[in-house]
Enzyme design. Structure first.
Site, PDB file in Angstrom:
ATOM      1  N   TYR A 155     -44.938 -51.482  -4.840  1.00 23.91           N
ATOM      2  CA  TYR A 155     -44.071 -50.985  -5.249  1.00 23.91           C
ATOM      3  C   TYR A 155     -43.173 -49.987  -4.331  1.00 23.91           C
ATOM      4  O   TYR A 155     -41.824 -50.645  -4.327  1.00 23.91           O
ATOM      5  CB  TYR A 155     -43.551 -51.338  -6.761  1.00 23.91           C
ATOM      6  CG  TYR A 155     -44.567 -51.907  -7.411  1.00 23.91           C
ATOM      7  CD1 TYR A 155     -45.379 -52.764  -7.564  1.00 23.91           C
ATOM      8  CD2 TYR A 155     -44.960 -51.579  -8.964  1.00 23.91           C
ATOM      9  CE1 TYR A 155     -46.168 -53.775  -8.344  1.00 23.91           C
ATOM     10  CE2 TYR A 155     -45.513 -52.344 -10.052  1.00 23.91           C
ATOM     11  CZ  TYR A 155     -46.542 -54.043  -9.743  1.00 23.91           C
ATOM     12  OH  TYR A 155     -47.133 -54.780 -10.118  1.00 23.91           O
ATOM     13  N   ASP A 184     -45.887 -48.358 -15.706  1.00 25.62           N
ATOM     14  CA  ASP A 184     -46.988 -49.640 -15.279  1.00 25.62           C
ATOM     15  C   ASP A 184     -45.787 -49.627 -13.233  1.00 25.62           C
ATOM     16  O   ASP A 184     -45.065 -49.666 -13.413  1.00 25.62           O
ATOM     17  CB  ASP A 184     -47.217 -50.905 -15.453  1.00 25.62           C
ATOM     18  CG  ASP A 184     -48.009 -51.357 -14.291  1.00 25.62           C
ATOM     19  OD1 ASP A 184     -48.830 -51.392 -14.797  1.00 25.62           O
ATOM     20  OD2 ASP A 184     -47.522 -51.981 -14.162  1.00 25.62           O
ATOM     21  N   HIS A 188     -55.587 -54.344  -7.698  1.00 21.95           N
ATOM     22  CA  HIS A 188     -54.239 -54.648  -8.394  1.00 21.95           C
ATOM     23  C   HIS A 188     -54.376 -56.320  -8.093  1.00 21.95           C
ATOM     24  O   HIS A 188     -54.537 -57.324  -9.160  1.00 21.95           O
ATOM     25  CB  HIS A 188     -53.075 -54.816  -6.870  1.00 21.95           C
ATOM     26  CG  HIS A 188     -51.187 -54.764  -7.555  1.00 21.95           C
ATOM     27  ND1 HIS A 188     -50.767 -54.089  -6.856  1.00 21.95           N
ATOM     28  CD2 HIS A 188     -51.865 -55.777  -7.552  1.00 21.95           C
ATOM     29  CE1 HIS A 188     -49.543 -54.837  -7.237  1.00 21.95           C
ATOM     30  NE2 HIS A 188     -49.808 -55.647  -8.048  1.00 21.95           N
ATOM     31  N   LYS A 192     -51.863 -49.181  -9.063  1.00 27.00           N
ATOM     32  CA  LYS A 192     -52.368 -49.624  -8.786  1.00 27.00           C
ATOM     33  C   LYS A 192     -53.173 -49.434  -7.052  1.00 27.00           C
ATOM     34  O   LYS A 192     -52.093 -49.710  -6.230  1.00 27.00           O
ATOM     35  CB  LYS A 192     -52.478 -50.966  -8.435  1.00 27.00           C
ATOM     36  CG  LYS A 192     -51.507 -51.268  -9.925  1.00 27.00           C
ATOM     37  CD  LYS A 192     -51.316 -52.769 -10.544  1.00 27.00           C
ATOM     38  CE  LYS A 192     -50.902 -53.045 -11.381  1.00 27.00           C
ATOM     39  NZ  LYS A 192     -48.979 -52.729 -11.899  1.00 27.00           N
TER      40      LYS A 192
HETATM   41  P1  NDP Z   1     -41.110 -59.551 -16.491  1.00 25.19           P
HETATM   42  O1  NDP Z   1     -41.197 -60.596 -17.659  1.00 25.19           O
HETATM   43  O2  NDP Z   1     -40.365 -57.755 -17.300  1.00 25.19           O
HETATM   44  O3  NDP Z   1     -38.882 -59.976 -16.726  1.00 25.19           O
HETATM   45  C1  NDP Z   1     -38.247 -59.121 -15.996  1.00 25.19           C
HETATM   46  C2  NDP Z   1     -36.664 -59.678 -15.832  1.00 25.19           C
HETATM   47  O4  NDP Z   1     -36.140 -59.871 -16.926  1.00 25.19           O
HETATM   48  C3  NDP Z   1     -36.554 -59.326 -15.274  1.00 25.19           C
HETATM   49  O5  NDP Z   1     -35.280 -59.693 -14.541  1.00 25.19           O
HETATM   50  C4  NDP Z   1     -34.969 -58.312 -15.992  1.00 25.19           C
HETATM   51  O6  NDP Z   1     -33.374 -58.412 -15.505  1.00 25.19           O
HETATM   52  C5  NDP Z   1     -35.400 -59.779 -17.475  1.00 25.19           C
HETATM   53  N1  NDP Z   1     -34.989 -59.509 -18.146  1.00 25.19           N
HETATM   54  C6  NDP Z   1     -35.815 -58.387 -19.075  1.00 25.19           C
HETATM   55  N2  NDP Z   1     -35.857 -57.944 -20.202  1.00 25.19           N
HETATM   56  C7  NDP Z   1     -34.943 -58.750 -20.785  1.00 25.19           C
HETATM   57  C8  NDP Z   1     -33.740 -58.925 -22.019  1.00 25.19           C
HETATM   58  N3  NDP Z   1     -34.201 -58.240 -22.964  1.00 25.19           N
HETATM   59  N4  NDP Z   1     -33.102 -59.920 -21.829  1.00 25.19           N
HETATM   60  C9  NDP Z   1     -33.466 -61.155 -20.611  1.00 25.19           C
HETATM   61  N5  NDP Z   1     -33.007 -60.631 -19.893  1.00 25.19           N
HETATM   62  C10 NDP Z   1     -34.486 -59.679 -19.450  1.00 25.19           C
HETATM   63  O7  NDP Z   1     -41.042 -59.166 -15.243  1.00 25.19           O
HETATM   64  P2  NDP Z   1     -42.071 -58.347 -14.455  1.00 25.19           P
HETATM   65  O8  NDP Z   1     -42.782 -59.473 -13.445  1.00 25.19           O
HETATM   66  O9  NDP Z   1     -41.023 -57.169 -14.068  1.00 25.19           O
HETATM   67  O10 NDP Z   1     -43.054 -58.122 -14.836  1.00 25.19           O
HETATM   68  C11 NDP Z   1     -43.121 -56.762 -15.551  1.00 25.19           C
HETATM   69  C12 NDP Z   1     -44.171 -55.800 -15.171  1.00 25.19           C
HETATM   70  O11 NDP Z   1     -45.359 -56.800 -15.390  1.00 25.19           O
HETATM   71  C13 NDP Z   1     -44.026 -55.371 -13.521  1.00 25.19           C
HETATM   72  O12 NDP Z   1     -42.677 -54.841 -13.448  1.00 25.19           O
HETATM   73  C14 NDP Z   1     -45.041 -55.228 -13.567  1.00 25.19           C
HETATM   74  O13 NDP Z   1     -45.245 -53.479 -14.147  1.00 25.19           O
HETATM   75  C15 NDP Z   1     -46.167 -55.848 -13.673  1.00 25.19           C
HETATM   76  N6  NDP Z   1     -46.526 -56.899 -13.158  1.00 25.19           N
HETATM   77  C16 NDP Z   1     -47.688 -57.030 -12.248  1.00 25.19           C
HETATM   78  C17 NDP Z   1     -48.106 -57.777 -11.454  1.00 25.19           C
HETATM   79  C18 NDP Z   1     -49.886 -57.534 -11.243  1.00 25.19           C
HETATM   80  O14 NDP Z   1     -49.873 -58.108 -10.425  1.00 25.19           O
HETATM   81  N7  NDP Z   1     -50.412 -56.686 -11.620  1.00 25.19           N
HETATM   82  C19 NDP Z   1     -47.573 -58.794 -10.411  1.00 25.19           C
HETATM   83  C20 NDP Z   1     -46.391 -58.621 -11.445  1.00 25.19           C
HETATM   84  C21 NDP Z   1     -45.774 -57.677 -12.210  1.00 25.19           C
HETATM   85  P3  NDP Z   1     -32.701 -56.887 -15.017  1.00 25.19           P
HETATM   86  O15 NDP Z   1     -34.263 -56.589 -15.215  1.00 25.19           O
HETATM   87  O16 NDP Z   1     -31.545 -57.402 -14.597  1.00 25.19           O
HETATM   88  O17 NDP Z   1     -32.508 -56.472 -17.003  1.00 25.19           O
END
Ligand code: NDP
Length: 280
Positions: free
Chosen positions: A55, A50, A113, A80
């Site tokens: 981004y 995604d 988006h 998006k």
């Molecule tokens: P997430 O809820 O997926 O959380 C990501 C964070 O959690 C990062 O800081 C990561 O750290 C940490 N993390 C991930 N897995 C673990 C784990 N197993 N244990 C501990 N910490 C963990 O947040 P996102 O906001 O990134 O959402 C996911 C996806 O959703 C985005 O990447 C995007 O593709 C989508 N999205 C879409 C939006 C929209 O408006 N349509 C808005 C926001 C997100 P690290 O990377 O340092 O490991």
């Protein structure tokens, strides 16, 4: 190798296409790191990525598919149309630009988006997506961050329902009313920030459930999304978390555990409010 031979189940969309239920998000992955991070995700087994024009890392996603030794049809790619690309012609140009960066002929899913209701161009943007799908540039079309009123309006004005609405959704913000509306309209719910960007991971109830299964709270949370029937797209740049978040098919949450997680809903939105959000 094909999408349907992966360990990840697929969900059938209202247009007949299949989407892998677990994908990999690349929001906030720096553009220069994205090819490496997305390659590692693909090598770990993910077949759904995604991304978004906003981004600024679509090129890295395209490069990762080749670097992982995969063919285009082995992967499911979502991108998006961002807020400054609303409008009929503009939205069409936006997908062409995304495809160029991805170095692909089509995306599997193209989303609006955000609705940006203050600009009020999401209906004509949706009309453009309908044509882009007819032209074969997007296999499926959907929306993101749409509230019930926005969904109802695009359906009423075009007769075409989005197959997906990708929205903020996690144990602290469960979107129960919106999920019911999606079910009524045949729209699949896709959870963004499924871990609330890490905020749910120390929750004592989730810790208890995780300990009972010998897994992590991240795995419990992703499993909860899957068992709700949602598509879920956790993000991580950390190798062990990339692998951990994919390793969620060896245990099942009981109905009682699902019910416990239901009680965690706090109406706690961590991202922007779709009714007012204009720019990042
Ligand atoms: P997430 O809820 O997926 O959380 C990501 C964070 O959690 C990062 O800081 C990561 O750290 C940490 N993390 C991930 N897995 C673990 C784990 N197993 N244990 C501990 N910490 C963990 O947040 P996102 O906001 O990134 O959402 C996911 C996806 O959703 C985005 O990447 C995007 O593709 C989508 N999205 C879409 C939006 C929209 O408006 N349509 C808005 C926001 C997100 P690290 O990377 O340092 O490991």
């Amino acid at each position: 190798m094909s999408l349907t031979s992966s360990t990840v189940p697929t969900v059938t969309l209202s247009d007949g296409e299949q989407i892998p239920q677990l994908g990999f998000g690349v929001f906030q992955v720096p553009p220069q790191d994205t090819a490496d991070v997305a390659t590692r995700a693909l090598l770990a087994g993910y077949r759904h990525i995604d991304t978004a024009a906003a981004y600024r890392n679509e090129a890295g996603v395209g490069q990762a598919v080749h670097a992982a030794g995969l063919q285009r049809d082995d992967v499911y790619i979502t991108t998006k149309c961002f807020n400054d690309d609303h409008g009929f012609e503009q939205a069409k140009r936006a997908l062409h630009a995304s495809l160029k960066r991805l170095e692909m002929e089509h995306v599997d899913l193209y989303l609006i988006h955000w609705p940006v209701p203050s600009v009020d161009q999401y209906v004509e943007t949706w009309q453009a997506l309908i044509e882009l799908q007819q032209d074969g540039l997007a296999r499926s079309i959907g929306v993101s961050n749409f509230q019930p009123a926005h969904l109802e309006r695009i359906i009423a004005e075009t007769g075409v329902a989005p197959v997906v609405n990708q929205v903020e959704l996690h144990p602290y913000f469960q979107q129960t009313g919106l999920r019911r509306e999606h079910a009524d309209l045949g729209i699949v719910t896709e959870s963004w920030s499924p871990l609330a960007q890490g905020k749910v991971l120390e929750d004592p109830m989730l810790v208890e459930i995780a300990d009972a299964h010998g897994v992590t709270t991240g795995q419990v949370t992703i499993r909860w999304h899957l068992q709700l029937g949602n598509v879920v797209i956790p993000k991580s740049v950390t190798q062990e978390r990339i692998e951990e978040n994919f390793d969620v098919f060896g245990f099942t949450l009981s109905a009682a555990e699902m019910d416990v997680i239901t009680t965690l809903d706090a109406g706690d939105r961590t991202g922007p409010d779709p009714d007012t959000f204009v720019r990042p």
